[in-house]
Design a protein around this motif. Structure first.
Motif, PDB file in Angstrom:
ATOM      1  N   TRP A  34      -3.420  -7.512   2.718  1.00 36.03           N
ATOM      2  CA  TRP A  34      -3.646  -6.316   1.900  1.00 36.03           C
ATOM      3  C   TRP A  34      -3.962  -5.115   2.783  1.00 36.03           C
ATOM      4  O   TRP A  34      -3.399  -4.027   2.583  1.00 36.03           O
ATOM      5  CB  TRP A  34      -4.814  -6.549   0.938  1.00 36.03           C
ATOM      6  N   ALA A  35      -4.870  -5.312   3.725  1.00 35.20           N
ATOM      7  CA  ALA A  35      -5.294  -4.207   4.581  1.00 35.20           C
ATOM      8  C   ALA A  35      -4.182  -3.738   5.499  1.00 35.20           C
ATOM      9  O   ALA A  35      -4.179  -2.578   5.937  1.00 35.20           O
ATOM     10  CB  ALA A  35      -6.510  -4.627   5.409  1.00 35.20           C
ATOM     11  N   ASP A  36      -3.246  -4.617   5.774  1.00 32.28           N
ATOM     12  CA  ASP A  36      -2.189  -4.327   6.746  1.00 32.28           C
ATOM     13  C   ASP A  36      -0.881  -3.942   6.042  1.00 32.28           C
ATOM     14  O   ASP A  36      -0.442  -2.790   6.072  1.00 32.28           O
ATOM     15  CB  ASP A  36      -1.992  -5.564   7.628  1.00 32.28           C
ATOM     16  N   SER A  37      -0.279  -4.906   5.347  1.00 29.99           N
ATOM     17  CA  SER A  37       1.068  -4.704   4.803  1.00 29.99           C
ATOM     18  C   SER A  37       1.100  -3.731   3.633  1.00 29.99           C
ATOM     19  O   SER A  37       1.998  -2.883   3.541  1.00 29.99           O
ATOM     20  CB  SER A  37       1.655  -6.054   4.383  1.00 29.99           C
ATOM     21  N   VAL A  38       0.145  -3.866   2.684  1.00 31.59           N
ATOM     22  CA  VAL A  38       0.136  -2.962   1.530  1.00 31.59           C
ATOM     23  C   VAL A  38      -0.078  -1.529   1.991  1.00 31.59           C
ATOM     24  O   VAL A  38       0.593  -0.591   1.529  1.00 31.59           O
ATOM     25  CB  VAL A  38      -0.943  -3.389   0.514  1.00 31.59           C
ATOM     26  N   VAL A  39      -1.008  -1.337   2.906  1.00 27.93           N
ATOM     27  CA  VAL A  39      -1.287   0.004   3.424  1.00 27.93           C
ATOM     28  C   VAL A  39      -0.079   0.539   4.194  1.00 27.93           C
ATOM     29  O   VAL A  39       0.256   1.731   4.097  1.00 27.93           O
ATOM     30  CB  VAL A  39      -2.549  -0.019   4.305  1.00 27.93           C
ATOM     31  N   GLU A  40       0.588  -0.312   4.958  1.00 28.93           N
ATOM     32  CA  GLU A  40       1.770   0.125   5.708  1.00 28.93           C
ATOM     33  C   GLU A  40       2.866   0.620   4.768  1.00 28.93           C
ATOM     34  O   GLU A  40       3.498   1.648   5.018  1.00 28.93           O
ATOM     35  CB  GLU A  40       2.301  -1.033   6.564  1.00 28.93           C
ATOM     36  N   LEU A  41       3.064  -0.102   3.647  1.00 27.94           N
ATOM     37  CA  LEU A  41       4.066   0.332   2.669  1.00 27.94           C
ATOM     38  C   LEU A  41       3.667   1.672   2.054  1.00 27.94           C
ATOM     39  O   LEU A  41       4.523   2.549   1.856  1.00 27.94           O
ATOM     40  CB  LEU A  41       4.224  -0.733   1.588  1.00 27.94           C
TER      41      LEU A  41
END
Length: 704
Positions: free
Chosen positions: A44-51
């Motif tokens: 969540w902290a990585d991929s969702v924010v990256e999107l």
């Protein structure tokens, strides 16, 4: 179900405040029954924010992101568990302005190799068991969203999907891109090498505006936005479907109707020997879980089938709203709503069905100081209700019991059914249909009030429900009035911490009992008739009458009802001291100049609750539950104010700064799809409702 719905730019703001992951984790724990793994939180902290950053970089920060969601609430009933997609992107398509939906699988894989050369369905990821190709996962989600029962069915839309591996390169995940990999509108794959192509595609798929409108349409179709109770009842008059029941709601209603057909038989054919069997259904669920929707639907189905049925409640406000706002001019409809105390003398023959809403408000006996001795109930009230009908349905939420003489519990009903030899079936509802569909808000309220055992957490905006704390009663009233004047439904309510003066004089003038500094407002009228030259409604219809905006309601006139915005004033009956809640009984005195009762000692002035005969624990329970009811009346936004400075500071710390752009659901901020005018009261002379049998006969009529 969903974990979060925010625009990309608001999600990044939430993440910047370090509040996104805790919110997602709490929602995950509720729906999945276990804590999210470290890997899930990192994703969540990585991929969702990256999107979200990519959407901002593409100039599409307005696009709404629905994180970890199922296509509809019915997914929760799948035997193999709900199909949860990582992210749904929703907006408007440029040009034709159709709904644009992209289903996204986020993978933190850095490498992937094919398991077998002969198949593209499984891939190997270091440190993991063989994984299904992301496109095959997306195909399942695509079918769920676009199929005949999906939320996009019948809408003009463009739907696709893609897997995003932002840590990988094209070369490191070559098997996902090679010939033979699954294909389709849902099967695109992007890596860090193709990020620029992703940004270009996002610009082509989504317009710069309109995403909030598109998201509102999708939420409604995903069954996460419910039609307000009274609006649904008015709209459905003359039809045999009141609500579209969903998830566990439908399971309960179907089982009750199936049992009814088994033990009641065909109402058109009288039985030679009456069937003595009785059935009791006990349905428990929190505020907004759909109890009244099921009950009203069952009532409509029974009536349409030609069966005798009554809808009983312990709430004058609920019955008054139904009778006045929905049943105006229809005496048959009004008389079908009654009270728990109406069955001291059982009907002969028994009713086919009796729906008992808000059964937590059951009394030990059916009594009234206005009844002669021979009319007073002598048996437990719950037994009267079970014996009044062949099939009785109780809807119950023990955390909404607000008076010491309210004895309705699951155990009470189960024991009574056993004594009377009635078959009992129990159900529990867990979906959330009030408070914007925000289970997170309902959970937060229970934590904040100390009803649940969980430690209170800071409120995290989820795009479904809004909370804020006002600095003064004037600010709270300004917000509520502004929203009401703009077109929303809105009311102010308060804890019972001020005297309640009966209307005065021949004109039935209301005293401004609720006094906070220089701000004075009256309670809703303690009267069964209109007051102040008919400008002030009687208490039973305060919640739905336009004149009700000028008075303050309490738990007894709000329970069972809902508004878009609700301003809640917490009095000194519940204050925050030294890290815990302190509950205080108040006292009143007579003003020497006017003779009107005023506050002498701040605290609860509810005569049924503040009495010294009530234990401290029971007193605290009643006060907590009253605020639980008041805080769960809104469908879009709750505005809080406490008369106590320390408590107000505590609430502000819990709520935090939530005024993220676009999240405050003022009427002007809402997309057009959400600004649906509420239904006006029914007019007189409404045509007679038709049973299913009569409708079928009319369909079969021919002219020649």
């Amino acid at each position: 179900m969903l974990l979060l719905k925010l625009s990309a730019k608001d999600l990044l703001t939430l993440d910047h405040r370090h509040r996104m992951v805790p919110h997602l984790a709490a929602r995950y724990r509720h729906f999945r029954g276990q804590d999210a793994s470290l890997g899930e939180r990192t994703a969540w902290a990585d991929s969702v924010v990256e999107l979200a950053r990519d959407l901002e970089a593409a100039g599409r920060g307005n696009v709404e992101m629905i994180v970890e969601c199922a296509a509809t609430v019915d997914e929760l009933n799948r035997q193999d568990g709900p199909r949860l997609i990582d992210v749904v992107l929703i907006g408007m398509r440029p040009g034709d302005r159709r709904l644009s939906v992209q289903l996204v699988e986020l993978k933190r894989w850095s490498t992937a190799t094919r398991v077998e050369a002969a198949t593209a369905e499984l891939v190997h990821v270091p440190g993991m068991k063989p994984q299904k190709h992301p496109a095959l996962q997306l195909y399942e989600y695509y079918r769920a969203f676009t199929g005949d029962d999906g939320p996009l069915a019948g809408l003009p839309y463009e739907c696709g999907g893609f897997a995003y591996l932002h840590k990988a390169t094209d070369a490191s995940v070559r098997p996902l891109l090679a010939p033979g990999a699954p294909t389709g509108v849902y099967a695109r794959t992007y890596t860090q090498d193709s990020r620029q192509r992703l940004l270009k595609d996002l610009r082509e798929q989504f317009a710069e505006d309109g995403a909030d409108s598109a998201a509102e349409v999708l939420l409604q179709r995903m069954n996460l936005r419910n039609t307000p109770l009274l609006d649904a009842m008015i709209t459905s008059r003359g039809e045999d479907t009141v609500f579209t029941l969903r998830g566990r709601q439908k399971v309960v209603a179907d089982d009750v109707l199936r049992t009814a057909s088994q033990i009641l038989g065909d109402p058109a054919q009288g039985a030679l020997v009456p069937d003595p069997r009785r059935a009791v259904f006990l349905v428990t669920g929190g505020a907004g879980s759909g109890k009244s929707a099921i009950g009203l639907q069952l009532k409509a189905e029974f009536e349409a089938a030609g069966r005798t049925v009554k809808y009983a409640s312990g709430s004058r406000a609920f019955n008054g709203a139904m009778q006045h706002h929905v049943g105006y001019g229809d005496s048959e409809f009004r008389e079908s709503f009654t009270y728990f105390s109406s069955f001291v003398t059982p009907p002969d023959p028994p009713l086919d069905g009796l729906v008992c809403d808000e059964a937590h408000r059951l009394r030990d006996r059916s009594t009234s100081r206005f009844w002669p001795p021979e009319k007073q109930g002598t048996r437990p009230q719950v037994e009267e209700l079970i014996q009044a009908a062949r099939l009785t349905v109780f809807f119950l939420d023990e955390s909404q019991s607000v008076r010491p003489n309210e004895v309705g519990t699951a155990g009470l009903i189960e024991d009574a059914a056993a004594r009377l030899g009635a078959t009992l079936v129990r159900y529990e509802l867990w979906e959330q249909f009030r408070c914007g569909g925000s289970e997170a808000y309902v959970r937060w309220v229970r934590q904040m009030l100390g009803i649940s055992a969980e430690e209170p957490e800071g409120w995290t905006p989820d795009g479904l429900m809004h909370v804020e704390v006002a600095d003064s009663p004037e600010e709270l009233e300004h917000i509520i009035r502004s929203e009401a004047l703009a077109g929303a439904t809105a009311r102010m309510v308060a804890g019972f911490c001020w005297p309640w003066t009966k209307p005065q004089g021949p004109e039935k003038r209301l005293e401004a009992d609720v006094r906070i500094g220089d701000w004075h407002r009256p309670w809703n009228a303690d009267s069964d008739s209109f007051c102040e030259n008919r400008s002030v409604p009687p208490s039973r219809i305060w919640s739905v009458h336009p004149g009700g905006l000028d008075q303050i309601g309490c738990v007894y006139t709000a329970q069972g009802l809902e508004w878009d915005w609700c301003g809640v004033i917490m009095g000194d009956d519940m204050v925050w001291r030294d890290g815990r809640w302190l509950f205080q009984r108040g006292e009143r005195c007579k003003d020497p100049g006017t003779g009107v009762q005023r506050v002498a000692v701040s605290g609860s002035l509810d005569p049924k609750v503040r009495t010294s005969s009530l234990s401290d624990d029971e007193f605290a329970r009643c006060v907590r539950n009253a605020y639980h009811v008041l805080l769960t009346r809104a469908t879009r936004a709750t505005v809080l104010y406490s008369t106590d400075d320390e408590t107000r500071d505590h609430l502000k710390k819990l709520v935090g700064d939530v005024r993220i752009d676009g999240l405050r659901p003022t009427w002007e901020n809402l997309p057009p799809e959400a600004r649906v005018p509420h239904q006006a009261r029914m007019s007189r002379g409404r045509k007679r409702r038709l049973t299913k049998r009569v409708r079928k006969q009319r369909e079969d009529w021919t002219l020649f």
